[in-house]
Design a protein around this motif. Structure first.
Motif, PDB file in Angstrom:
ATOM      1  N   GLY A 195      19.483   5.203 -19.700  1.00 53.09           N
ATOM      2  CA  GLY A 195      18.861   4.118 -20.444  1.00 53.09           C
ATOM      3  C   GLY A 195      18.074   3.187 -19.534  1.00 53.09           C
ATOM      4  N   GLN A 196      17.600   2.092 -20.112  1.00 50.34           N
ATOM      5  CA  GLN A 196      16.775   1.150 -19.360  1.00 50.34           C
ATOM      6  C   GLN A 196      17.190  -0.288 -19.652  1.00 50.34           C
ATOM      7  OE1 GLN A 196      12.580   1.768 -19.975  1.00 50.34           O
ATOM      8  NE2 GLN A 196      12.677   3.972 -19.559  1.00 50.34           N
ATOM      9  N   ILE A 197      17.116  -1.114 -18.615  1.00 47.57           N
ATOM     10  CA  ILE A 197      17.347  -2.551 -18.751  1.00 47.57           C
ATOM     11  C   ILE A 197      16.091  -3.264 -18.272  1.00 47.57           C
ATOM     12  CG2 ILE A 197      18.727  -4.535 -18.033  1.00 47.57           C
ATOM     13  CD1 ILE A 197      21.057  -2.640 -17.524  1.00 47.57           C
ATOM     14  N   HIS A 198      15.518  -4.087 -19.128  1.00 46.48           N
ATOM     15  CA  HIS A 198      14.328  -4.866 -18.784  1.00 46.48           C
ATOM     16  C   HIS A 198      14.700  -6.350 -18.818  1.00 46.48           C
ATOM     17  CE1 HIS A 198      11.371  -1.498 -19.309  1.00 46.48           C
ATOM     18  NE2 HIS A 198      12.356  -1.032 -20.065  1.00 46.48           N
ATOM     19  N   VAL A 199      14.531  -7.017 -17.701  1.00 49.41           N
ATOM     20  CA  VAL A 199      14.802  -8.454 -17.624  1.00 49.41           C
ATOM     21  C   VAL A 199      13.499  -9.155 -17.271  1.00 49.41           C
ATOM     22  CG1 VAL A 199      16.139 -10.275 -16.507  1.00 49.41           C
ATOM     23  CG2 VAL A 199      17.179  -8.023 -16.891  1.00 49.41           C
ATOM     24  N   GLU A 200      13.040 -10.022 -18.157  1.00 53.09           N
ATOM     25  CA  GLU A 200      11.747 -10.670 -17.941  1.00 53.09           C
ATOM     26  C   GLU A 200      11.830 -11.814 -16.936  1.00 53.09           C
ATOM     27  OE1 GLU A 200      10.230 -11.661 -21.812  1.00 53.09           O
ATOM     28  OE2 GLU A 200       9.682  -9.573 -22.235  1.00 53.09           O
ATOM     29  N   GLY A 201      13.039 -12.321 -16.699  1.00 53.46           N
ATOM     30  CA  GLY A 201      13.231 -13.341 -15.669  1.00 53.46           C
ATOM     31  C   GLY A 201      13.848 -12.717 -14.431  1.00 53.46           C
ATOM     32  N   ARG A 202      14.597 -13.507 -13.695  1.00 55.77           N
ATOM     33  CA  ARG A 202      15.256 -13.026 -12.486  1.00 55.77           C
ATOM     34  C   ARG A 202      16.606 -12.377 -12.793  1.00 55.77           C
ATOM     35  NH1 ARG A 202      12.161 -12.145  -8.067  1.00 55.77           N
ATOM     36  NH2 ARG A 202      10.897 -13.954  -7.507  1.00 55.77           N
ATOM     37  N   ILE A 203      16.990 -11.424 -11.939  1.00 58.24           N
ATOM     38  CA  ILE A 203      18.314 -10.812 -12.004  1.00 58.24           C
ATOM     39  C   ILE A 203      19.097 -11.321 -10.798  1.00 58.24           C
ATOM     40  CG2 ILE A 203      19.632  -8.669 -11.932  1.00 58.24           C
ATOM     41  CD1 ILE A 203      17.226  -7.244 -13.153  1.00 58.24           C
ATOM     42  N   GLN A 204      20.239 -11.922 -11.052  1.00 54.58           N
ATOM     43  CA  GLN A 204      21.019 -12.499  -9.959  1.00 54.58           C
ATOM     44  C   GLN A 204      21.562 -11.425  -9.021  1.00 54.58           C
ATOM     45  OE1 GLN A 204      24.065 -15.159 -11.315  1.00 54.58           O
ATOM     46  NE2 GLN A 204      24.651 -15.803  -9.254  1.00 54.58           N
ATOM     47  N   GLY A 205      21.914 -10.285  -9.586  1.00 53.42           N
ATOM     48  CA  GLY A 205      22.417  -9.203  -8.744  1.00 53.42           C
ATOM     49  C   GLY A 205      22.554  -7.918  -9.534  1.00 53.42           C
ATOM     50  N   VAL A 206      22.242  -6.798  -8.884  1.00 55.74           N
ATOM     51  CA  VAL A 206      22.341  -5.483  -9.519  1.00 55.74           C
ATOM     52  C   VAL A 206      23.651  -4.823  -9.095  1.00 55.74           C
ATOM     53  CG1 VAL A 206      21.312  -3.178  -9.610  1.00 55.74           C
ATOM     54  CG2 VAL A 206      19.850  -5.195  -9.662  1.00 55.74           C
ATOM     55  N   GLY A 207      24.247  -4.059  -9.993  1.00 55.18           N
ATOM     56  CA  GLY A 207      25.490  -3.373  -9.676  1.00 55.18           C
ATOM     57  C   GLY A 207      25.345  -2.423  -8.498  1.00 55.18           C
ATOM     58  N   ARG A 208      26.433  -2.193  -7.796  1.00 51.92           N
ATOM     59  CA  ARG A 208      26.408  -1.324  -6.621  1.00 51.92           C
ATOM     60  C   ARG A 208      26.662   0.137  -6.963  1.00 51.92           C
ATOM     61  NH1 ARG A 208      29.682  -4.660  -1.895  1.00 51.92           N
ATOM     62  NH2 ARG A 208      28.300  -6.492  -1.835  1.00 51.92           N
ATOM     63  N   SER A 209      27.313   0.373  -8.071  1.00 47.94           N
ATOM     64  CA  SER A 209      27.681   1.748  -8.436  1.00 47.94           C
ATOM     65  C   SER A 209      26.925   2.166  -9.687  1.00 47.94           C
ATOM     66  CB  SER A 209      29.191   1.847  -8.663  1.00 47.94           C
ATOM     67  OG  SER A 209      29.903   1.434  -7.518  1.00 47.94           O
ATOM     68  N   LEU A 210      25.693   2.606  -9.502  1.00 41.57           N
ATOM     69  CA  LEU A 210      24.871   3.059 -10.617  1.00 41.57           C
ATOM     70  C   LEU A 210      24.761   4.574 -10.572  1.00 41.57           C
ATOM     71  CD1 LEU A 210      23.735   0.039  -9.841  1.00 41.57           C
ATOM     72  CD2 LEU A 210      22.031   0.627 -11.532  1.00 41.57           C
ATOM     73  N   LEU A 211      24.946   5.196 -11.713  1.00 39.35           N
ATOM     74  CA  LEU A 211      24.946   6.651 -11.791  1.00 39.35           C
ATOM     75  C   LEU A 211      23.675   7.200 -12.428  1.00 39.35           C
ATOM     76  CD1 LEU A 211      28.631   7.010 -13.042  1.00 39.35           C
ATOM     77  CD2 LEU A 211      27.798   6.880 -10.693  1.00 39.35           C
ATOM     78  N   GLY A 212      22.822   6.334 -12.924  1.00 37.79           N
ATOM     79  CA  GLY A 212      21.590   6.764 -13.571  1.00 37.79           C
ATOM     80  C   GLY A 212      20.927   5.590 -14.264  1.00 37.79           C
ATOM     81  N   GLY A 213      19.812   5.861 -14.934  1.00 36.18           N
ATOM     82  CA  GLY A 213      19.117   4.810 -15.657  1.00 36.18           C
ATOM     83  C   GLY A 213      18.121   4.055 -14.794  1.00 36.18           C
ATOM     84  N   LYS A 214      17.438   3.095 -15.418  1.00 31.22           N
ATOM     85  CA  LYS A 214      16.424   2.307 -14.722  1.00 31.22           C
ATOM     86  C   LYS A 214      16.593   0.825 -15.057  1.00 31.22           C
ATOM     87  CE  LYS A 214      12.975   6.023 -14.746  1.00 31.22           C
ATOM     88  NZ  LYS A 214      11.605   6.437 -15.177  1.00 31.22           N
ATOM     89  N   ILE A 215      16.317  -0.009 -14.061  1.00 34.73           N
ATOM     90  CA  ILE A 215      16.380  -1.457 -14.254  1.00 34.73           C
ATOM     91  C   ILE A 215      15.048  -2.056 -13.808  1.00 34.73           C
ATOM     92  CG2 ILE A 215      17.537  -3.604 -13.622  1.00 34.73           C
ATOM     93  CD1 ILE A 215      20.069  -2.024 -13.105  1.00 34.73           C
ATOM     94  N   TYR A 216      14.479  -2.883 -14.681  1.00 34.41           N
ATOM     95  CA  TYR A 216      13.206  -3.544 -14.390  1.00 34.41           C
ATOM     96  C   TYR A 216      13.417  -5.054 -14.329  1.00 34.41           C
ATOM     97  CZ  TYR A 216      10.986   0.891 -15.767  1.00 34.41           C
ATOM     98  OH  TYR A 216      10.603   2.211 -15.863  1.00 34.41           O
ATOM     99  N   GLU A 217      12.812  -5.677 -13.323  1.00 34.99           N
ATOM    100  CA  GLU A 217      12.842  -7.130 -13.192  1.00 34.99           C
ATOM    101  C   GLU A 217      11.409  -7.646 -13.197  1.00 34.99           C
ATOM    102  OE1 GLU A 217      15.107 -10.306 -10.315  1.00 34.99           O
ATOM    103  OE2 GLU A 217      13.856  -8.784  -9.346  1.00 34.99           O
TER     104      GLU A 217
END
Length: 233
Positions: A195-217
């Protein structure tokens, strides 16, 4: 002489229930059953002095919530009214934040509507776990700031938060999409598989154990970094 009023005797008639009264009565009965199911869940979870956020514990609470809600023909109006009850009602002796959000999420997933809107900006309390296991074909719009574990274990649904979220947004999500119009807290996307996570503002911190997917800041892909793949751990 014949009584001129004899033809106007009172005729017994059946008392008819006003439709509005019946609607209000049915709604009140439905809310009582919804609250009864929630209190049953909380009483079970409150056996421990501290409610811990563990995958097995969350899954167990969700399963119990679904079981308590089965067969109840509720809709979005009931969901919003239940949120209002949690926010201010005297009918609920105690509230545990985790199970409250999980119960609301179960209601959302079981409701007949494909699109649900919750105006958390109208409430004083912070709701966690909203959008938990949101399934494919469902859209949840949260108006206002939400708590932690928003969209956790998302299962194909579309979640929009018109505001900010706390930590662990999208934790363990499998597929689907999350859009946060403001900011996200720590451990965003922890253990996400797709899946995907879109954050239009700032992200304080991204998880360390990601197994897939996409994150946009702010429109920029930050996980995985450009040209890299997430390594399964």
């Amino acid at each position: 002489m014949k009584n001129p009023f004899s033809d106007f005797r009172s005729v017994p008639c059946e008392k008819r229930e006003i439709p509005l009264d019946k609607i209000l009565k049915d709604k009140e009965e439905m809310m009582s059953r919804i609250l009864e199911g929630y209190l049953k869940l909380v009483e079970e979870e409150a056996k421990d002095l501290v409610w811990l956020v563990e995958h097995s514990r969350v899954a167990k609470a969700y399963t119990a919530a679904v079981e308590n809600l089965k067969g109840l023909p509720f809709d979005q109006d009931h969901i919003e009214e239940f949120c209002a009850e949690l926010d201010s009602s005297q009918k609920i002796p105690y509230i545990i934040s985790g199970p409250a959000g999980i119960y609301i999420s179960a209601m959302i997933n079981l409701s007949p509507e494909s699109r649900i809107v919750i105006r958390v900006e109208d409430f004083d309390r912070t709701f966690h776990f909203l959008g938990y296991r949101l399934s494919a074909g469902k859209t949840l719009v949260i108006k206002g700031n939400a708590g932690e574990f928003i969209g956790a274990s998302l299962s194909g649904g579309n979640l929009v938060v018109e505001g900010s979220v706390g930590g662990w947004c999208g934790a363990g999500m499998i597929k689907g999409e999350i859009l946060v119009t403001k900011y996200a807290g720590q451990n965003t996307g922890e253990f996400m598989r797709g899946g995907q996570i879109h954050v239009e503002g700032r992200i304080q911190g991204v998880g360390r154990s990601l197994l897939g997917g996409k994150i946009y800041e702010r429109g920029k892909l930050i996980v995985p970094p450009h040209g890299h793949h997430i390594r399964v751990i």
